[in-house]
Scaffold this motif. Structure first.
Motif, PDB file in Angstrom:
ATOM      1  N   TYR A  13      18.817  51.738  49.523  1.00 15.83           N
ATOM      2  CA  TYR A  13      18.441  52.035  51.040  1.00 15.83           C
ATOM      3  C   TYR A  13      17.176  51.055  51.297  1.00 15.83           C
ATOM      4  N   TYR A  14      17.051  49.920  50.679  1.00 19.07           N
ATOM      5  CA  TYR A  14      15.736  49.419  50.976  1.00 19.07           C
ATOM      6  C   TYR A  14      15.609  48.899  52.228  1.00 19.07           C
ATOM      7  N   ASN A  15      16.794  48.610  53.305  1.00 18.86           N
ATOM      8  CA  ASN A  15      16.419  48.207  54.471  1.00 18.86           C
ATOM      9  C   ASN A  15      16.015  49.601  55.327  1.00 18.86           C
ATOM     10  N   GLU A  16      16.811  50.651  55.167  1.00 17.88           N
ATOM     11  CA  GLU A  16      16.295  51.999  55.770  1.00 17.88           C
ATOM     12  C   GLU A  16      14.868  52.634  55.295  1.00 17.88           C
ATOM     13  N   ALA A  17      14.591  52.406  54.051  1.00 21.09           N
ATOM     14  CA  ALA A  17      13.174  52.636  53.698  1.00 21.09           C
ATOM     15  C   ALA A  17      12.313  51.707  54.473  1.00 21.09           C
ATOM     16  N   LEU A  18      12.391  50.559  54.464  1.00 23.57           N
ATOM     17  CA  LEU A  18      11.330  49.615  55.227  1.00 23.57           C
ATOM     18  C   LEU A  18      11.450  49.910  56.610  1.00 23.57           C
ATOM     19  N   ASP A  19      12.165  50.169  57.194  1.00 17.19           N
ATOM     20  CA  ASP A  19      12.509  50.532  58.502  1.00 17.19           C
ATOM     21  C   ASP A  19      11.491  51.939  58.834  1.00 17.19           C
TER      22      ASP A  19
END
Lengths: 235, 400
Positions: free
Chosen positions: B170-176
């Protein structure tokens, strides 16, 4: 003998049990072992202490539960303080007797004095140790038999314990008496690195440390897997 | 608790947007009232760090301000300036302070950021009705006092995140989540705890990169000087509260080892004193950081000075010249010689415990039985003193 006197119930908390038991149960006093009654009652063992400690006679009576309850509050506080100091000084003498060492061995086996904070000592149990034999100078320190260094106790309550209540001699005499308690020492050592590269200054220092280690009789020898780089990387 | 409602303290503990994650994540289970929890068993000289929301904001904008040189992790900046060879450390400080304090562009930059973030980061300290950023919230959690707040600019720059997307679910979600970017459709609640833990790892990895940039080092130096990291447990390093500890990780890969403290004086690794720090991942600080900071700011470490006493006095092996050795009590062969009598008086006077309190004096513990030094050949004799051996610095400079 003296025991029966305090066995009678009383209002104040410290009179309900023996003074020594009460003292041991205090939070922060886990390092002390209980001194044999016989040892305290033998006046020979207390030689010289009467000059060091104020209210010596009263304090001695308090420890041995022979004190009559006729003290006013101020004196009581002072005597209480003296009693702790007296007990501590007797303790320093007691723990280097055969009985005392045996009692401390039991505590050491259960790691009641804590463990070494150094990562490479792998939770080695430590021994309490004083840096001075005169009371009132330094609090108790912890001697790690693996790295042979002294550390400050972690818990704040132990910072109030006088180092002289254990003495400078105790940990070393303890290990002399129980050589099987001496842990295997290791030549492992932390090598600081920046982006995986060793730092010049430190590497130089560590080479010198290696030289000293090689020259120290009985020092651990580095085995190939632990510090190969420090040997091979020398310019 | 509705977003924007409640007291400030509640918001510090539980970020309103991620309330659920706080409950599901076991990491925060033991958190209690921050006032009672913080620095429980510390010596009195360690200042208590309490981030209020306003503080956190101030730090945040402070970070943004510095960020104009550090917006990007420039490896040439880091490696190419000869730092690894411990050169020009002093210039580094000078640079940093100059540009930070005097550069007029800084104010503009700050103003821009303020307006850009006004929409969701408005601080209203009187009513306490403010929403703090995820980063500020995360760094203000009890047990997270070691973390520095990474400025948003640094996180937003993709260059700084190179390679991090591998291995983090969930890299993108985590970054968001870290950047407080709202999702169009709210994430599946079942994934929320996983995203939350990914965000922690991601933030930690970014943090490890940020703290070896110029502004990051400077920020950590401030923490270090405030005494956040504490003193070395070794008696002869931590005397008088001399600061020499920095956090580090034995590994740069997340999940391999927990945080350790390294002492710049004895050069050894220790477990963090307080239990709340012992579960932090070491990779969030990295192997490089502490040594990099000490090389960058050489003045931050008290020099290893021997004064009149040589710590290696009893270490001198035969046929080895280790600098100026005052041999008094160490050589059995010298026992009958005349020079001993004069020097041993000196030794007695300075060998008292008083000077061990001097934070500059480097000492090695000397085992003694009834006041007598334990022989090297004894079973319990000193075997490990080499470990604490250090290059001793006189006031004149390093000895060779």
């Amino acid at each position: 003998m003296d025991d029966e006197i305090s066995a009678g119930s009383s209002d104040s908390a410290e009179s309900t049990a023996y003074w020594i038991e009460w003292f041991q149960s205090l939070k922060g006093n886990e390092f002390y072992c209980d001194i044999d009654e016989d040892y305290i009652l033998d006046r020979f063992n207390l030689t010289g202490l009467n000059t060091e400690i104020p209210h010596y006679a009263l304090a001695f009576d308090l420890i041995t539960d022979a004190l009559e309850d006729d003290l006013d509050d101020n004196t009581r506080v002072e005597v209480e303080k003296s009693a702790r100091q007296l007990y501590g000084m007797i303790h320093a003498r007691f723990v280097i007797t055969a009985r005392g060492l045996a009692k401390m061995l039991d505590k050491f086996r259960h790691a009641e004095f804590g463990r070494c904070p150094r990562v490479l000592c792998e939770n080695q149990p430590v021994l309490p140790c004083g840096l001075a034999d005169t009371p009132g100078i330094k609090c108790v320190k912890l001697y790690c038999p693996r790295c042979e260094d002294v550390y400050s106790p972690v818990a704040r309550r132990h910072l109030a314990i006088d180092g002289a209540h254990f003495g400078t001699t105790f940990p070393h005499l303890f290990l002399l008496a129980y050589p099987n308690m001496i842990p295997t020492k290791s030549a492992k050592r932390y090598t600081p690195k920046i982006f995986g590269f060793k730092i010049h200054q430190n590497a130089k220092e560590q080479r010198r440390q290696d030289e000293i280690r090689e020259a120290t009789p009985g020092a651990p020898r580095s085995n190939p897997p632990t510090t190969p780089a420090s040997v091979l990387d020398s310019p | 608790m509705s977003p924007g409602g409640g007291t400030r303290q509640q918001q510090q503990q539980q970020h309103p947007r991620h309330q659920q994650a706080v409950y599901t994540n076991g990491h925060f289970d033991k958190q209690t009232d921050p006032d009672s929890d913080e620095f429980d068993g510390d010596p009195g000289n360690v200042p208590v760090m309490t981030h209020s929301v306003a503080d956190a904001q101030a730090i945040y904008y402070g970070g943004g301000q510095q960020n104009q040189h550090g917006g990007r992790l420039r490896y040439d900046d880091v490696v190419g300036n000869g730092l690894v060879d411990e050169a020009n450390g002093g210039d580094f400080i000078q640079d940093d302070e100059d540009s930070e304090l005097e550069d007029p562009e800084d104010e503009d930059l700050e103003g821009e950021e303020m307006s850009a973030e006004d929409s969701y980061e408005e601080t209203d300290s009187e009513t306490g009705s403010s929403v703090i950023s995820w980063v500020s919230w995360y760094c203000s959690l009890p047990g997270h006092e070691y973390f520095l707040e990474v400025p948003e600019d640094f996180i937003e720059d993709d260059f700084n995140l190179t390679g991090l997307s591998y291995g983090i679910p969930y890299y993108n979600e985590a970054l968001d989540l870290i950047l407080d970017i709202d999702q169009e459709e709210p994430a599946n609640p079942a994934c929320m705890s996983e995203i939350e833990s990914s965000a922690e790892i991601l933030y930690g990895s970014i943090h490890a990169r940020y703290i070896i940039t110029k502004p990051g080092l400077h920020g950590m130096l401030q923490k270090y000087l405030e005494g956040v990291f504490g003193t070395c447990p070794r008696v002869y390093c931590g005397a008088l509260g001399a600061l020499s500890l920095l956090p580090m990780g034995p590994s740069d890969v997340p999940g391999e080892d927990t945080i350790k403290m390294v002492c710049g004086r004895c050069g050894d690794l220790y477990f963090p004193k307080e239990a709340k720090y012992q579960s932090i991942d070491g990779a969030f600080f990295g192997t490089t950081f502490p040594h990099f900071l000490w090389l960058t700011y050489p003045d931050s470490l008290p020099p290893i000075v021997s004064r009149s006493e040589n710590p290696i006095q009893f270490l001198r092996p035969p046929k080895m010249e280790l600098g100026r050795v005052d041999d008094d009590e160490n050589d059995d062969e010298d026992f009958g010689q005349d020079k001993r009598s004069s020097s041993s008086d000196e030794q007695d006077s300075r060998g008292t415990d008083d000077d061990s309190d001097d934070p500059l004096t480097y000492r090695i513990y000397q085992p003694r039985i009834f006041g007598f030094r334990v022989n090297e050949r004894s079973v319990v004799g000193p075997r490990m003193a080499w470990l604490r051996w250090k290059d001793v610095v006189d006031e004149d400079g390093p000895r060779t």
